[in-house]
Design an enzyme around this catalytic site. Structure first.
Site, short mmCIF file in Angstrom:
data_model
loop_
_atom_site.label_atom_id
_atom_site.label_comp_id
_atom_site.label_asym_id
_atom_site.label_seq_id
_atom_site.Cartn_x
_atom_site.Cartn_y
_atom_site.Cartn_z
N HIS A 52 -10.30 -1.10 4.22
CA HIS A 52 -9.11 -0.85 3.39
C HIS A 52 -9.63 -0.50 1.99
CE1 HIS A 52 -5.15 -0.92 1.86
NE2 HIS A 52 -4.73 -2.10 2.29
N LYS A 106 6.86 10.61 20.93
CA LYS A 106 7.07 11.52 22.08
C LYS A 106 5.75 11.87 22.74
CE LYS A 106 10.53 13.84 19.26
NZ LYS A 106 10.64 15.07 18.47
N THR A 158 0.84 -1.20 0.00
CA THR A 158 0.00 0.00 0.00
C THR A 158 0.87 1.25 0.00
OG1 THR A 158 -1.60 -1.27 1.26
CG2 THR A 158 -1.98 1.09 1.11
N1 CP Z 1 -2.51 -5.49 0.74
C1 CP Z 1 -1.86 -4.73 1.65
O1 CP Z 1 -2.46 -3.87 2.32
O2 CP Z 1 -0.54 -5.01 1.76
P1 CP Z 1 0.47 -4.22 2.70
O3 CP Z 1 0.08 -4.51 4.12
O4 CP Z 1 1.84 -4.73 2.34
O5 CP Z 1 0.32 -2.76 2.41
#
Ligand code: CP
Length: 305
Positions: free
Chosen positions: A132, A83, A55
């Site tokens: 996502h 921090k 990503t």
């Molecule tokens: N598919 C995906 O989110 O992969 P990463 O966690 O490597 O970003």
């Protein structure tokens, strides 16, 4: 005229079906011509409070190939969050340096919060086990490219359907395309009720299984997922389910010719490497499609196309 200018993307449902399809159409153009200067002068911030390979790097590749500059961090420990700085202050500060913020954070709801306090648009690159949405758009792109359509497909999800945020977002999106869902998981990792309710609300069908072999002959898309070790509070529980599903090449013998195996990656052991050479394996092409889809998103939200 559809415009996503300045429109944050936190949940896949923040974008209408038409807006999602517009991104896929624009991504086709970037696949044909991935290097352009249309984002020259723009700065993209990538704030990753959780690990990532695809990503973060595909966003950075997408931005770089369009002429934008990229700033950011790949772990919270290298930022002033270590921090004690709050997410509010981090976002307000970064918004002074960048035109758009791409953020991954382990806490569900963090991306929504960031989008509410940020004066510049925010793209959710994964918030805990919630959503996502940019993965969903590249999954949709991959499905349309391999199947020729997004409509009326038999989609099998296999693995950790409880914590797998990519499954949640993609289910939401495919509810707009009359999908039938085949859900394969251990008892304790079933798709959450609120996601199944969304399928029901759309008057679509879902079927639950524990045996992956039952769904392989039916599927147009076999979407494998990793058991999300980092989301388990009890390591013994993870050990119990970590080998629940392992796809081997010979298991694909009765699959449809047109069926494709997708996986958001990273994989651990849920797809044997002998599957990689099967024509049905599409997961590395899927990862490549992420660049074009993220180019389409950045260009749309920054208002240059
Ligand atoms: N598919 C995906 O989110 O992969 P990463 O966690 O490597 O970003």
């Amino acid at each position: 005229m559809i415009s996503m200018k300045n429109k944050s993307l936190v949940s896949i449902d923040d974008y209408t079906r038409e807006e999602q399809l517009k991104i896929l159409d624009l991504a086709e153009g970037f696949e044909k011509k991935p290097v352009q200067d249309i984002l020259k002068g723009f700065v993209v911030a990538t704030l990753f409070f959780e690990p990532s390979t695809r990503t973060r790097l595909s966003f950075e590749s997408a931005a770089s190939r369009l002429g934008a500059q990229v700033i950011g961090f790949s772990e919270a420990s290298t930022s002033s969050v270590s921090k004690g700085e709050s997410l509010n202050d981090t976002i307000l500060t970064v918004s002074k340096y960048a035109d758009i913020i791409v953020m991954r954070h382990p806490r569900e709801g963090s991306a929504r919060y960031a989008s509410e306090v940020s004066p510049v648009p925010v793209i959710n690159a994964g918030d805990g086990a919630n959503q996502h949405p940019t993965q969903t758009l590249l999954d949709m792109y991959s499905i349309r490219k391999t199947q020729g359509t997004l409509n009326n497909l038999q989609v099998a999800f296999v693995g950790d359907l409880k914590y797998g945020r990519t499954v949640h977002s993609l289910t939401f999106a495919l509810c707009n395309f009359n999908a039938t869902f085949h859900l394969v998981s251990p008892e304790d990792l079933k798709l959450p009720s609120y996601v199944k309710q969304k399928i029901k609300d759309n008057k679509l069908e879902y079927y639950q299984y524990t045996d992956m072999n039952e769904v392989i002959p039916k599927a147009d898309i076999l979407y494998m997922t990793r058991i999300q070790k980092e989301r388990f509070s009890d390591p013994i529980e993870y050990e119990r389910v970590k080998n629940a599903y392992i796809l081997r090449n010979e298991m694909l013998q009765d699959a449809k010719n047109t069926m494709r195996v997708l996986h958001p990656l990273p994989r651990v052991n849920e797809i044997e490497t002998d599957v990689d050479h099967n024509a049905k394996a599409y997961y590395f092409d899927q990862a490549q499609n992420g660049v074009y889809v993220r180019q389409a998103l950045l260009a749309s939200i920054l208002g240059v196309i």
